[in-house]
Design an enzyme around this catalytic site. Structure first.
Site, PDB file in Angstrom:
ATOM      1  N   ASP A   1       0.924  -1.076   0.327  1.00 57.69           N
ATOM      2  CA  ASP A   1       0.054  -0.021   0.070  1.00 57.69           C
ATOM      3  C   ASP A   1       0.965   1.272  -0.095  1.00 57.69           C
ATOM      4  OD1 ASP A   1      -2.211   1.646   0.219  1.00 57.69           O
ATOM      5  OD2 ASP A   1      -2.740   1.390   2.208  1.00 57.69           O
ATOM      6  N   GLU A   2       0.394   2.354  -0.516  1.00 53.10           N
ATOM      7  CA  GLU A   2       1.139   3.797  -0.774  1.00 53.10           C
ATOM      8  C   GLU A   2       2.560   3.458  -0.792  1.00 53.10           C
ATOM      9  OE1 GLU A   2      -0.388   6.166   0.234  1.00 53.10           O
ATOM     10  OE2 GLU A   2      -2.000   5.805   1.581  1.00 53.10           O
TER      11      GLU A   2
ATOM     12  N   GLN B   1       0.446  11.729  -4.936  1.00 53.06           N
ATOM     13  CA  GLN B   1       0.405  12.011  -3.400  1.00 53.06           C
ATOM     14  C   GLN B   1       1.665  11.600  -2.602  1.00 53.06           C
ATOM     15  OE1 GLN B   1      -3.868  10.798  -1.743  1.00 53.06           O
ATOM     16  NE2 GLN B   1      -3.661   9.827  -3.819  1.00 53.06           N
TER      17      GLN B   1
ATOM     18  N   ARG C   1      -8.377  16.277   0.223  1.00 51.76           N
ATOM     19  CA  ARG C   1      -9.067  15.673   1.756  1.00 51.76           C
ATOM     20  C   ARG C   1     -10.699  16.199   1.663  1.00 51.76           C
ATOM     21  NH1 ARG C   1      -6.630  11.873   1.428  1.00 51.76           N
ATOM     22  NH2 ARG C   1      -5.784  12.913  -0.371  1.00 51.76           N
TER      23      ARG C   1
END
Length: 737
Positions: free
Chosen positions: A216-217, A247, A602
């Site tokens: 992930d990420e 990101q 966000r």
């Protein structure tokens, strides 16, 4: 397992991708966690992969817990045997299992940031180096960067004399870590990589075991983490990574978005899938964010699409206050009006800023208005003095060679072991080649019969008393439960009497200790080692309170992975967003743009873009320039708030007059920076060891201070809230001693 019909076409393509390397580029709010969850479920239920053949890696413990819960709910049973956790937790698990290949015992401890800084200072002293010339924070940052790039002490490049100094400190620092039977966070990755890289039998064992690896990420991985997953996937090559280079905002701690490019180069046969359907934000918010991020190079273009239920949404609101006090007042006033009008709840709001120092005026505005708020990252539970004391005691009980923990608590509560006694103990440890903790326990056990008694002279008696306590706790750690051991230490120390003076603050300190004891009960079955490892690997977002009905104040970095109905992004001035330090570095500027993009995305419903025409500094005000990023947002997506200062020209045209941002160079040459309205500071006013007082956080101890961008940045450990980094010109610090 639920039907795959619940997924959109892009998500379904990712979940059911065939074997081999897969790159999933997931835009914000596009359901990447859902994709990872369903992918694991698909492997288990549809392809028949056994749980113990799957490794899933996340970046926070919270994310790991959430993923496990989702998969178990999806499948209807537990994931017994599957490896799921953070990079650091997974590496710690491997290292403890393969301890025989390491220069450490299996019960090694993980040093936190304070411990690492203390050890760097010790290494500097051992090498007779001046801390004022070679600041411990700077030296440690260089060492950390080397480890993240898989550079060992003997391979550290020495192009300058400073590099040579860092190389020597790096070598001594590692020696001190090994003698303390300890590792730092970077070592967990470095040792694991070294283990897999150098021992083919170990590498093959884990590479064969993990048939499928999910990360992930992925955009936030550093080089060490990337090389680790490559080694672990070297046999089956089933590497499924999910991320978004747009990101990637943690360059300062080693994250490298270029790992996405490396993945495509190293795995030319990879499948590449884009997730562009956004389930979080309105289309106007997405269009604004897209306009900002499209200016960056070296990225995969994406077109984010909102859902019909979110629709087009409201325009983004731009507000320019007269000054930064008005900026903070606007935020609080707007929140109060929206809540009073029934248009939002207090917990719907997030107020974001670039640096922690910007929170001061916001906090004061909330306090003046009597509006509760929560502050993410600054009042971290595990950073409070009493909590760190008890953790240090437990670490010392587990590992008496832990020099950093011993240094913290050897005279806490005060027991007469002053600096001279501690120096005598340290010299005796160096003379005999033994750890100070083991010498203490021997003194406590043998008293005057110990060969160390005479060498320590009149210091021996007090040291022996403490050694007796430590020896008894060390003996009991394998005989009684963790909560019982915790209580025994508290009782033997009379620790409550030490911290609880019957004031509200004293009672709060004791409640913090009781909260730590409550956590210890959760680890009654797993034991002391697992308890300490969990505490060492916990992050700020892991401690974020759940279901708190109050506005949230947090940095843009801390906002990653979160979402809120209404977002305020404050300080939208050049020098803040983007930060001064990025103005001459194209890579840093690209990351600042990504940071702003993360903040925008966000928001679910509404965004407020807030800036100040002037900012207070040194008792006066200095004009500020609108953030260059504002010009990238199309005018038809913005409306100005009527309560704000009306600019003489449009916000877009004024923003276009800001400095060239190193991309296309279409706005002319960069003018000279405006002269500051005050004389630049040339020497720090605050010195390490000073006691200071802050209007909101009370008293604290100056740890470090330095001149940056003609201002003084001060690192302070406050008695009430722990470590804070402040800007002297706006912190209103009072020197006490």
């Amino acid at each position: 397992m639920d039907s795959l019909e619940h997924l959109n076409p892009q998500q379904r393509a990712a979940v059911t991708a065939s074997a081999g390397p897969v790159l999933v580029l997931a835009g914000p709010g596009s359901g990447k966690t859902r994709v990872l969850t369903f992918r694991i479920g698909y492997l288990l239920s549809q392809l028949g992969v056994a749980p113990h053949h799957i490794l899933a890696v996340t970046f926070t413990n919270k994310a790991a817990r959430e993923m496990q819960s989702r998969v178990e709910k999806l499948l209807g049973h537990s994931l017994q045997g599957m490896w799921l956790g953070t990079f650091h937790a997974i590496c710690a698990r491997i290292l403890r299992r393969e301890q025989q290949y390491l220069p450490l015992d299996a019960n090694f401890v993980i040093f936190d940031e304070d411990d690492q800084q203390a050890l760097i200072k010790r290494a500097l002293r051992d090498l007779n180096l001046d801390e004022k010339l070679y600041r411990p924070t700077s030296v440690h940052a260089a060492i950390s960067n080397a480890k993240n790039n898989l550079i060992l002490p003997e391979d550290y490049p020495t192009a300058t004399y400073r590099d040579e100094v860092v190389a020597r400190v790096y070598k001594r620092y590692q020696e001190l870590l090994v003698s303390s039977n300890a590792v730092d966070f970077d070592d967990l990755l470095l040792y694991a990589w070294k283990l897999l890289n150098e021992f083919s039998t170990v590498r093959e064992q884990y590479a064969r075991r993990f048939e499928h690896i999910l990360v992930d990420e992925f955009q936030d991985t550093n080089l060490a983490q990337y090389e680790l997953v490559k080694l672990l996937a070297s046999y089956h090559r089933n590497l499924f990574v999910v991320g978004d280079e747009d990101q990637s905002i943690y360059r300062w701690r080693g994250a490298d978005y270029r790992n996405v490019l490396r993945f495509e180069e190293d795995f030319p046969d990879r499948q590449k899938i884009l997730l562009e359907q956004n389930y979080r934000s309105t289309q106007r918010v997405l269009d604004a964010a897209q306009a900002v991020i499209n200016r960056n190079r070296n990225r995969t273009p994406k077109r984010l699409k909102s859902t019909p239920e979110h629709g087009e949404g409201e325009k983004l609101v731009l507000y320019e206050a007269v000054d930064d006090y008005g900026e903070a007042a606007f935020v609080v006033d707007t929140i109060q009006q929206l809540v009073a009008g029934g248009k939002a709840r207090p917990g719907d709001f997030a107020i974001m800023y670039r640096t922690n120092a910007q929170s001061r005026l916001l906090e004061e505005a909330f306090l003046r208005a009597g509006v509760p708020y929560r502050l993410v990252g600054a009042m971290r539970f595990y950073g409070r003095r009493e909590v760190k004391d008890m953790i240090a005691y437990l670490r010392l009980v587990q590992n008496p060679a832990d020099e950093a923990s011993l240094g913290r608590v050897i005279n806490v509560p005060p027991r007469g072991i002053g600096d001279k006694s501690q120096l005598a103990l340290q010299m005796e440890a160096q003379r005999t080649g033994r750890s100070a903790g083991l010498i203490l326990m021997e003194l406590g056990r043998e008293g005057k019969d110990s060969p160390h008694w005479q060498a320590l002279g009149r210091n021996a008696s007090l040291l022996a008393d403490f050694g007796s306590l430590l020896g008894e706790w060390h003996r009991l750690k394998d005989e009684i439960s963790l909560p019982s051991l915790f209580q025994r230490i508290l009782n033997d120390l009379a620790y409550r009497e030490y911290i609880d003076d019957n004031t509200e603050e004293g009672q709060s300190r004791w409640e913090n200790v009781q909260e730590l004891l409550r956590i210890a009960y959760e680890y009654e079955e797993k034991g002391l080692t697992a308890f300490l490892e969990n505490l060492a690997l916990v992050s700020d977002q892991d401690t974020l309170p759940e279901n708190v009905e109050a506005p949230t104040l947090l940095t843009l970095h801390a906002a990653k992975g979160l979402e809120f109905p209404i977002v305020f992004i404050t300080g939208l001035d050049d020098g803040l967003i983007p930060h001064n330090r990025s103005l001459d570095d194209p890579e840093a500027m690209a990351e600042e743009r990504r940071l702003f993009y993360v903040g925008l995305t966000r928001a679910k419903k509404r965004v407020y873009l807030v800036r100040a025409a002037q900012r207070s500094t040194y008792g006066s005000f200095q004009d500020s320039i609108p953030s260059r990023f504002l010009k990238d947002i199309p005018a038809d997506l913005i409306q100005q708030d009527g309560r704000g200062r009306r600019m003489g020209r449009s916000w877009q045209s004024e923003s276009r007059r800001s400095w060239d941002d190193n991309y296309a160079g279409t706005w002319g040459s960069r003018p000279e920076r405006a002269k500051p309205s005050h004389a630049p500071i040339l020497q720090p006013r605050f010195k390490p060891g000073m006691r200071v007082k802050h209007p909101s956080w009370g008293e604290g101890l100056v740890v470090d201070s330095r001149i940056q961008d003609e201002d003084e940045t001060v690192d302070i450990f406050f008695d009430s809230v722990g470590f804070k980094r402040v800007i002297a010109s706006i912190a209103n610090l009072e020197i006490l001693s």
